[in-house]
Design a protein around this motif. Sequence first.
Motif, mmCIF file in Angstrom:
data_model
loop_
_atom_site.group_PDB
_atom_site.id
_atom_site.type_symbol
_atom_site.label_atom_id
_atom_site.label_comp_id
_atom_site.label_asym_id
_atom_site.label_seq_id
_atom_site.Cartn_x
_atom_site.Cartn_y
_atom_site.Cartn_z
ATOM 1 N N ILE A 144 -15.970 -4.906 16.495
ATOM 2 C CA ILE A 144 -16.560 -3.559 16.648
ATOM 3 C C ILE A 144 -18.052 -3.641 16.351
ATOM 4 N N ASP A 145 -18.427 -4.362 15.295
ATOM 5 C CA ASP A 145 -19.855 -4.536 14.966
ATOM 6 C C ASP A 145 -20.589 -5.202 16.132
ATOM 7 N N ALA A 146 -19.942 -6.186 16.754
ATOM 8 C CA ALA A 146 -20.559 -6.890 17.884
ATOM 9 C C ALA A 146 -20.753 -5.942 19.066
ATOM 10 N N ALA A 147 -19.751 -5.106 19.326
ATOM 11 C CA ALA A 147 -19.838 -4.150 20.446
ATOM 12 C C ALA A 147 -20.966 -3.152 20.208
ATOM 13 N N LYS A 148 -21.059 -2.620 18.970
ATOM 14 C CA LYS A 148 -22.106 -1.645 18.664
ATOM 15 C C LYS A 148 -23.492 -2.298 18.755
ATOM 16 N N ALA A 149 -23.598 -3.551 18.276
ATOM 17 C CA ALA A 149 -24.882 -4.261 18.348
ATOM 18 C C ALA A 149 -25.285 -4.516 19.796
ATOM 19 N N ALA A 150 -24.286 -4.568 20.682
ATOM 20 C CA ALA A 150 -24.567 -4.785 22.109
ATOM 21 C C ALA A 150 -24.920 -3.475 22.813
ATOM 22 N N GLY A 151 -24.778 -2.352 22.115
ATOM 23 C CA GLY A 151 -25.069 -1.042 22.722
ATOM 24 C C GLY A 151 -23.930 -0.542 23.588
ATOM 25 N N MET A 152 -22.699 -0.953 23.257
ATOM 26 C CA MET A 152 -21.525 -0.581 24.051
ATOM 27 C C MET A 152 -20.648 0.415 23.294
ATOM 28 N N THR A 153 -19.726 1.061 24.009
ATOM 29 C CA THR A 153 -18.743 1.933 23.375
ATOM 30 C C THR A 153 -17.642 1.062 22.802
ATOM 31 N N GLU A 184 -14.721 2.566 10.199
ATOM 32 C CA GLU A 184 -15.565 3.759 10.395
ATOM 33 C C GLU A 184 -16.529 3.636 11.575
ATOM 34 N N ARG A 185 -16.885 2.427 11.979
ATOM 35 C CA ARG A 185 -17.865 2.292 13.070
ATOM 36 C C ARG A 185 -17.223 2.402 14.464
ATOM 37 N N THR A 186 -15.894 2.440 14.502
ATOM 38 C CA THR A 186 -15.169 2.534 15.781
ATOM 39 C C THR A 186 -15.415 3.899 16.431
ATOM 40 N N ASP A 187 -15.725 3.914 17.730
ATOM 41 C CA ASP A 187 -15.996 5.178 18.431
ATOM 42 C C ASP A 187 -14.704 5.906 18.790
ATOM 43 N N ILE A 188 -13.755 5.173 19.367
ATOM 44 C CA ILE A 188 -12.501 5.780 19.844
ATOM 45 C C ILE A 188 -11.345 4.959 19.276
ATOM 46 N N ARG A 189 -10.333 5.634 18.738
ATOM 47 C CA ARG A 189 -9.203 4.928 18.120
ATOM 48 C C ARG A 189 -7.960 5.074 18.979
ATOM 49 N N ILE A 190 -7.260 3.964 19.208
ATOM 50 C CA ILE A 190 -6.001 4.022 19.960
ATOM 51 C C ILE A 190 -4.936 3.229 19.191
#
Length: 213
Positions: free
Chosen positions: A174-183, A194-200
């Motif tokens: 999740i940290d890697a995805a956010k650092a990449a500017g992705m959802t 807590e940094r997760t945008d959408i939870r499934i």
Amino acid sequence: MKAFIFDLDGVLVFTDQFHYQAWKQIADRLGIAFDEQINNRLRGVSRADSLEIILEGYHGAPLSEAEKQALMEEKNEIYRGYLAEMTPDSVDASVRETLQELRRQGHKLAVGSSSRNTKYILKQTDLTQQFDAISDGTNITHSKPHPEVFLKAAQYLGEQPANCIVVEDAEAGIDAAKAAGMTAVGIGDAARYERTDIRITTLRALLNVQNTL
Ligand code: B16
Ligand code: MG
């Protein structure tokens, strides 16, 4: 049309038990305490970084780089023995159907995994042809939480990072995805981060939330 980048271990297949069994054999021999809790810290982390985490519990004489290399090779041999037993049936039908449905809707799909065994796992499980691109441990120099693996996946797909949705089970991912500017979509452990945008809770649920992304 969007681009989905899927983590492999913990999202598409559940090879974490194989990682655990393989590392456990090495840890036991070195007299290192190793349990499922420590194993959780290895999610999404590279092989070399995983060894360093395990060695936090090692109290013997310092190991040389060559000895560490030998331990990683030995672990990988054991791990690949388990992977050799995988078949298309090792993938949940709902996972395969979700990928097929996203493809049918015209989305681009990629894998973004730290594993150097990614292509072997996809071949064993007959998943290779579901993806337009594969970015894995063989094409990166920095492991998650660094964004490189996902940025490469976007590049291989010809997509802007802002148009990419990453599906991950690990906090490092999740940290890697956010650092990449992705959802960042989180499943399993990552659904509680807590940094997760959408939870499934299941991969199939992606089909319900994707319109909101
Ligand atoms: P390998 P992912 C990761 O896969 C695993 O979660 C992690 O436990 C493992 O150490 C890493 O791959 C490297 O795997 O030894 O096969 O190169 O979750 O990024 O798909
Ligand atoms: Mg994972």
